[in-house]
Design a protein around this motif. Structure first.
Motif, PDB file in Angstrom:
ATOM      1  N   ASN A 261      11.433   2.146   6.082  1.00 37.68           N
ATOM      2  CA  ASN A 261      10.947   1.780   4.743  1.00 37.68           C
ATOM      3  C   ASN A 261       9.437   1.611   4.724  1.00 37.68           C
ATOM      4  OD1 ASN A 261      13.543   1.797   3.659  1.00 37.68           O
ATOM      5  ND2 ASN A 261      13.890  -0.371   4.137  1.00 37.68           N
ATOM      6  N   GLN A 262       8.892   1.034   5.791  1.00 37.78           N
ATOM      7  CA  GLN A 262       7.439   0.874   5.856  1.00 37.78           C
ATOM      8  C   GLN A 262       6.742   2.226   5.940  1.00 37.78           C
ATOM      9  OE1 GLN A 262       7.068  -1.680   9.268  1.00 37.78           O
ATOM     10  NE2 GLN A 262       7.217  -3.569   8.070  1.00 37.78           N
ATOM     11  N   ALA A 263       7.303   3.130   6.748  1.00 36.42           N
ATOM     12  CA  ALA A 263       6.702   4.464   6.882  1.00 36.42           C
ATOM     13  C   ALA A 263       6.784   5.234   5.564  1.00 36.42           C
ATOM     14  CB  ALA A 263       7.400   5.231   7.992  1.00 36.42           C
ATOM     15  N   ARG A 264       7.934   5.144   4.891  1.00 36.27           N
ATOM     16  CA  ARG A 264       8.086   5.832   3.601  1.00 36.27           C
ATOM     17  C   ARG A 264       7.128   5.260   2.572  1.00 36.27           C
ATOM     18  NH1 ARG A 264      13.820   5.695   0.632  1.00 36.27           N
ATOM     19  NH2 ARG A 264      13.205   3.511   0.520  1.00 36.27           N
ATOM     20  N   GLN A 265       6.972   3.947   2.550  1.00 40.83           N
ATOM     21  CA  GLN A 265       6.053   3.317   1.603  1.00 40.83           C
ATOM     22  C   GLN A 265       4.617   3.745   1.883  1.00 40.83           C
ATOM     23  OE1 GLN A 265       6.240  -0.927   1.619  1.00 40.83           O
ATOM     24  NE2 GLN A 265       4.938  -1.173  -0.186  1.00 40.83           N
ATOM     25  N   ALA A 266       4.276   3.836   3.174  1.00 42.11           N
ATOM     26  CA  ALA A 266       2.924   4.260   3.536  1.00 42.11           C
ATOM     27  C   ALA A 266       2.680   5.705   3.104  1.00 42.11           C
ATOM     28  CB  ALA A 266       2.722   4.113   5.041  1.00 42.11           C
ATOM     29  N   ALA A 267       3.704   6.563   3.246  1.00 38.67           N
ATOM     30  CA  ALA A 267       3.568   7.968   2.843  1.00 38.67           C
ATOM     31  C   ALA A 267       3.393   8.080   1.334  1.00 38.67           C
ATOM     32  CB  ALA A 267       4.786   8.745   3.306  1.00 38.67           C
ATOM     33  N   ILE A 268       4.160   7.310   0.571  1.00 37.14           N
ATOM     34  CA  ILE A 268       4.047   7.338  -0.888  1.00 37.14           C
ATOM     35  C   ILE A 268       2.664   6.855  -1.330  1.00 37.14           C
ATOM     36  CG2 ILE A 268       4.919   6.310  -3.012  1.00 37.14           C
ATOM     37  CD1 ILE A 268       7.683   6.256  -1.692  1.00 37.14           C
ATOM     38  N   THR A 269       2.205   5.785  -0.690  1.00 37.29           N
ATOM     39  CA  THR A 269       0.884   5.249  -1.030  1.00 37.29           C
ATOM     40  C   THR A 269      -0.207   6.267  -0.753  1.00 37.29           C
ATOM     41  OG1 THR A 269       1.639   3.010  -0.497  1.00 37.29           O
ATOM     42  CG2 THR A 269      -0.737   3.364  -0.571  1.00 37.29           C
ATOM     43  N   GLN A 270      -0.063   6.983   0.386  1.00 40.65           N
ATOM     44  CA  GLN A 270      -1.064   7.989   0.727  1.00 40.65           C
ATOM     45  C   GLN A 270      -1.052   9.133  -0.284  1.00 40.65           C
ATOM     46  OE1 GLN A 270      -0.628   9.556   4.638  1.00 40.65           O
ATOM     47  NE2 GLN A 270      -2.389  10.949   4.479  1.00 40.65           N
TER      48      GLN A 270
END
Length: 279
Positions: A261-270
């Motif tokens: 979830n943290q990695a997916r959130q970071a990808a969306i933010t990027q």
């Protein structure tokens, strides 16, 4: 990079879920086998106790009674019957009994009768001579095999091949507690009671003949009881180990889900940042 990272995490989650299913299934199988093993322990005790009472009665009711089975002699060579499992994944079940036996053997002249594949492999690796490897599969050892082993051991003891015979097994205390133990089978331990009392039991053809006949049966009962105890202890240890493995898998899955979830959130933010920068 974010997409690759999340893909790797998802693969790890799938792998851990598969492992969790396996350990959970093994825990349930061990729990089922444990119930059957406990029932065998309860069913074997009355027979063993009756033989023990008969032997005690004969010895105590004959003041001049003597037998090679009761006579201790200088120990030059010892035979160990060692009961272990056929497989691992049972916590410290196998290693604990091996440590105990190894500490007792020391520099003694010993021969082992291994019961169980793990016992055969262990003593092969440590160069300890085996009397026979006929019982390499502990799961296939029956009550008839126990009495056959006992008769062979009695013959070897009477012929002087061994001066002492001991058995190493794991005592089933509870589902959460199993303790390795050793027991001397021959010579028989002398009872502490008086040997001058009279018995109301009449033995035919005679008490000495009955004693000599039931000693192998008594030792077979000891061996079968130890086998039942060890089987119950093994299943209890495996159940505990698989329960711990299942819990560990659940904890790892929860941690991986958090990382995913943290990695997916970071990808969306990027991606949002790149869109805004492009606009």
């Amino acid at each position: 990079m974010a997409g690759i990272s999340t893909k790797e995490i998802k693969n790890r989650i799938r792998s851990m879920e598969s492992t969790k299913q396996i350990t959970k299934a093994m825990e349930m199988v061990a729990a089922s086998k444990l119930r059957h093993a406990q029932a065998r322990i309860l069913n074997s005790r009355p027979y063993f106790e009756l033989l023990y009472e008969t032997i005690t009665d004969i010895v105590n009711s004959n003041s001049d009674f003597s037998s090679p089975y009761l006579t201790a002699r200088p120990v030059k060579r010892t035979a160990y019957v060692v009961i272990a499992g056929d497989r691992g994944l049972a916590g410290g079940y196998n290693s604990n009994i091996f440590k105990l036996i190894q500490s007792e053997i020391g520099d003694k002249d010993v021969t082992v009768l291994p019961i169980g594949k793990k016992a055969v492999d262990y003593f092969h690796a440590h160069g300890v001579p085996a009397w026979t490897e006929q019982y390499a599969e502990a799961a296939d050892v029956s009550v008839g095999d126990c009495f056959s082993i006992a008769r062979q051991l009695c013959q070897a003891y009477l012929s002087g091949e061994f001066d002492e015979i001991r058995i190493g097994y794991t005592n089933f205390v509870s589902v959460l507690s199993q303790t390795p133990a050793t027991l001397r089978m021959l010579p028989l331990l002398q009872t502490g009671g008086s040997r001058a009392h009279s018995s109301d039991i009449l033995y035919e053809p005679g008490s000495v003949e009955v004693f000599e006949a039931i000693v192998p049966e008594y030792l077979g009962g000891i061996l079968y009881g130890a086998l039942c105890e060890s089987r119950a202890a093994e299943q209890a240890a495996r159940r505990t180990a698989m329960d711990a493995a299942t819990q560990n898998a659940e904890d790892m899955i929860a941690q991986l889900n958090l990382e995913f979830n943290q990695a997916r959130q970071a990808a969306i933010t990027q991606e949002i940042t790149e869109i805004i920068a492009g606009a």
